[in-house]
Design a protein around this motif. Structure first.
Motif, short mmCIF file in Angstrom:
data_model
loop_
_atom_site.label_atom_id
_atom_site.label_comp_id
_atom_site.label_asym_id
_atom_site.label_seq_id
_atom_site.Cartn_x
_atom_site.Cartn_y
_atom_site.Cartn_z
N UNK A 157 11.92 11.82 20.66
CA UNK A 157 10.87 10.84 20.74
C UNK A 157 10.29 11.57 19.11
N UNK A 158 10.22 10.72 18.18
CA UNK A 158 9.66 11.01 16.96
C UNK A 158 8.25 10.53 16.83
N UNK A 159 7.26 11.51 16.44
CA UNK A 159 5.64 10.99 16.50
C UNK A 159 5.22 11.32 14.98
N UNK A 160 4.87 10.27 14.28
CA UNK A 160 4.28 10.14 13.01
C UNK A 160 3.02 9.96 12.72
N UNK A 161 2.35 10.62 11.96
CA UNK A 161 1.20 10.31 11.50
C UNK A 161 0.82 9.76 10.07
N UNK A 162 0.19 8.64 9.89
CA UNK A 162 0.34 7.72 8.63
C UNK A 162 -0.99 7.78 8.04
N UNK A 163 -1.24 7.92 6.73
CA UNK A 163 -2.42 7.88 6.03
C UNK A 163 -2.30 6.94 4.79
N UNK A 164 -3.28 6.08 4.75
CA UNK A 164 -3.36 5.31 3.67
C UNK A 164 -3.65 6.08 2.39
N UNK A 187 0.88 -1.14 -0.03
CA UNK A 187 -0.05 -0.09 -0.02
C UNK A 187 0.86 1.34 0.15
N UNK A 188 0.38 2.34 -0.54
CA UNK A 188 1.09 3.65 -0.37
C UNK A 188 0.48 4.30 0.96
N UNK A 189 1.50 5.02 1.49
CA UNK A 189 1.26 5.80 2.59
C UNK A 189 1.85 7.23 2.79
N UNK A 190 1.22 8.07 3.16
CA UNK A 190 1.87 9.29 3.59
C UNK A 190 2.15 9.41 5.13
N UNK A 191 3.33 9.93 5.16
CA UNK A 191 4.16 9.79 6.65
C UNK A 191 4.41 11.35 6.79
N UNK A 192 3.87 11.75 8.12
CA UNK A 192 4.21 12.95 8.75
C UNK A 192 5.10 12.72 9.92
N UNK A 193 6.12 13.42 9.90
CA UNK A 193 7.12 13.27 10.90
C UNK A 193 7.16 14.34 11.73
N UNK A 194 7.24 14.36 13.03
CA UNK A 194 7.32 15.46 13.98
C UNK A 194 8.47 15.08 15.22
N UNK A 195 9.34 15.78 15.59
CA UNK A 195 10.54 15.75 16.45
C UNK A 195 10.18 16.18 17.71
N UNK A 196 10.34 15.62 18.96
CA UNK A 196 10.37 15.97 20.30
C UNK A 196 11.38 15.51 21.10
#
Length: 652
Positions: free
Chosen positions: A154-161, A137-146
């Motif tokens: 800690x890295x937080x990421x949001x993934x969307x199909x 599947x194709x994913x969009x990954x949004x990374x954010x560093x904390x």
């Protein structure tokens, strides 16, 4: 300043003059204010500890947390659902383990290293991932560093199909000949803009997406961008960047729809199509944005509402060996001092002596990573040295097993009134059990004597008394036998309730063969046929399992059809559930008289019989079976059809 200048489409020097007060510009001022608000919102979200991660468990997008080594420490249910895996299979993996190939793996790894090293603070990438069954599947990954308080990252990421979305984009990019047909069938709201005289005009809308407002839309076709959207500068910049770079551009912003007049948070994807055309498709992310923006305020409100009742929030940090508790708990327990933080070594001061060992063992298991959730009842001392019963329920929401570092969040609820009721019920049950044992013991001897005398009278005086009196004696004898069976059943029921469970490995085939062999002696007139799988093994209490199958098999023999040979089948239905641990279901099927399936629950009640036949029985056998199964933390149910037979299913 440069960011604001880019957003407004003006020069950096103008932004600087507006900030210094040497020049006024309403558009730039609004942009500055908006940028500050966005920054504050982002900072507030990043600083949130995620105390109540369950608030985001229903988000439609996947969320994961990653430590500085690239291992996943937390995922929400949507993340696991997108990848088609269980949470336990994902936690501890490297983020690139599920990449579709080496090229995608290298892309994810390089992005991670860039963010960790500080080259980038946040990043949006598109990648391909493997899911269950080798599907890609194709994913969009949004990374954010904390950066955490202990200087760990800690890295937080949001993934969307985005599989469907990407397929659609690829179709557009590859199929110019049938482009308009594909565009019209796309379920995502889309607009085609055409470059004309250094501006963009509206060429076409996606009819399927805007079908309810098509008449209103038609008047905008052929018009300039500014006639449709209030945020004309935002779209102009988006389209210009896509047009000049010939690359796909993605932006997000609040947007007032000209068709519904609703304020929506939209993700705009501008796709360069050909030298004079740009397609913009819009993904509505309003619900997602509202969820994320309100996370911190909802957490605060939840803590406030808990503190005002008999429930309190609690957090446990295993590495630091400390417990953070709700500030209002000290007032509730009438302590003079304010208790907000408790070290593990101080627990004995607050936990009731008899419960301390049990609570301490649970904390040790939590520290060592042996358990990841808790649901326990124990007593807490008050200032007056009296105590209250509390229930602690919660789970680990961030985990670093390599460093034995866990964060636990839970709810602490006063259950003293419930415990008082439980103790009263326990006391009443003990009294009833005592009465039951006394009754069954004291009534057995008189019944034996009455039955014995009745039998003597029938045999000695059979020729001297009339048939009427013989009938009376037979009735006395048969009712004595019925009462004896009933007292024996009550005694067995009492024994089941008091039984201490001792789980052992059981060969069910050997047990059932012995039971059938014993019952054949009692029911000689029945030619019992038994079908059973070989080597059926399970872990349970042998004594209770013998009671269960003895009652069920005897029931099947007793309620067999007069014109059929009793056939009993016993086996296992293998579970193929991918969730939690696999559990097999035992079943017993017969070809007896059966019953109406609407009585399937009633048959397990004490002294209830659903048949109107002449068969003997006291209506307590299946109640004993149910109690025995429940005693082993199991569940039993029945399915039946009149004239076909009955099936019993047992899950232990």
């Amino acid at each position: 300043q440069q960011q604001i200048a880019d957003e407004c489409g003006v020069s950096k020097s103008l932004v600087s003059m507006v900030i210094n007060g040497t020049r006024k510009n309403e558009v730039v001022s609004k942009c500055i204010k908006k940028t500050i608000q966005v920054r504050e919102a982002e900072n507030a979200l990043r600083s949130s500890e995620g105390k109540y991660r369950k608030l985001i468990k229903n988000l439609p997008v996947g969320i994961e947390e990653i430590d500085e080594d690239g291992r996943i420490t937390y995922v929400n249910p949507a993340f696991a659902r997108i990848l088609g895996l269980n949470n336990s299979d994902i936690i501890g993996q490297y983020i690139w383990d599920n990449s579709a190939n080496e090229k995608e793996k290298e892309k994810v790894k390089q992005t991670f290293l860039n963010i960790i090293s500080g080259k980038e603070k946040r990043k949006i990438i598109e990648t391909k991932a493997k899911v269950t069954g080798e599907k890609v599947i194709d994913l969009e990954v949004r990374w954010n560093k904390k950066i955490n308080e202990d200087d760990t990252i800690t890295l937080t990421s949001i993934i969307i199909d985005i599989t469907e979305r990407k397929k659609y984009r690829e179709k557009i990019e590859k199929s110019r000949s049938n482009f308009m047909n594909i565009f019209a069938s796309n379920p995502i709201p889309s607009v085609i803009f055409k470059r004309k005289d250094k501006d963009f005009i509206i060429e076409a809308f996606n009819d399927a997406s805007f079908k309810n407002t098509k008449k209103k839309i038609d008047k905008y076709k052929g018009k300039k961008l500014s006639t449709l959207f209030e945020q004309g500068h935002f779209f102009r910049k988006l389209l210009n960047k896509c047009y000049l770079t010939e690359k796909n551009i993605t932006k997000e912003d609040w947007f007032v729809s000209p068709f519904t007049d609703r304020r929506l948070f939209i993700e705009f994807n501008a796709v360069y199509f050909e030298p004079d055309m740009v397609i913009v498709y819009m993904h509505n992310k309003t619900d997602e944005k509202i969820h994320l923006d309100s996370l911190e305020s909802l957490s605060s409100r939840l803590q406030t509402s808990l503190g005002s009742s008999n429930s309190f929030w609690i957090e446990i940090y295993t590495k630091e060996k400390k417990i953070i508790v709700d500030k209002s708990l000290s007032d509730y327990l009438e302590y003079d001092e304010k208790i907000e933080e408790i070290g593990f070594e101080e627990l004995s001061r607050f936990v009731f002596e008899d419960d301390f060992y049990f609570v301490n063992k649970k904390l040790e298991a939590l520290i060592n990573g042996k358990i990841d959730n808790i649901d326990i009842d124990f007593r807490i001392k008050k200032q007056s040295m009296d105590y209250r019963w509390f229930n602690l329920i919660g789970a680990v929401y961030t985990a670093d097993k390599r460093r034995k570092k866990y964060k636990f969040s839970g709810i602490f609820k006063d259950i003293s009134s419930r415990k008082v009721e439980e103790l009263e019920r326990l006391k009443l049950n003990m009294e009833l059990e005592s009465f039951n044992r006394t009754l069954t013991h004291d009534i057995r001897t008189p019944l034996t004597i009455i039955a014995g005398y009745s039998e003597i009278l029938l045999s000695e005086l059979s020729s001297e008394v009339s048939d009427e009196y013989k009938g009376y004696l037979k009735a006395i004898y048969s009712n004595c036998e019925r009462l004896q069976r009933l007292t024996e059943s009550l005694k067995k029921l009492s024994r089941v309730r008091r039984k201490t469970i001792i789980p052992q490995e059981i060969n069910l085939r050997d047990m059932v063969k012995k039971i059938v062999c014993d019952l054949k002696v009692i029911y000689k007139e029945h030619d019992i046929k038994l079908k059973m799988s070989d080597n059926v093994r399970l872990k349970a209490d042998p004594e209770l399992m013998e009671i269960v199958f003895n009652n069920l098999i005897e029931n099947s023999i007793k309620y067999c059809c007069d014109d059929k040979r009793p056939c009993i089948e016993i086996g296992v239905i293998k579970s193929d559930s991918p969730h939690d641990e696999k559990k097999d279901i035992l079943f017993l099927k017969d070809n007896g008289v059966g019953f109406d399936n609407k009585y399937a629950k009633d048959i397990f009640k004490e002294f209830i019989r659903v048949d109107n036949s002449h068969k003997s029985g006291n209506g307590i056998g299946l109640a004993i079976v149910k109690k025995a199964v429940e005693k082993m933390d199991g569940y039993i149910w029945a399915e039946s059809e009149v004239g076909v037979g009955t099936s019993f299913f047992i899950l232990i």
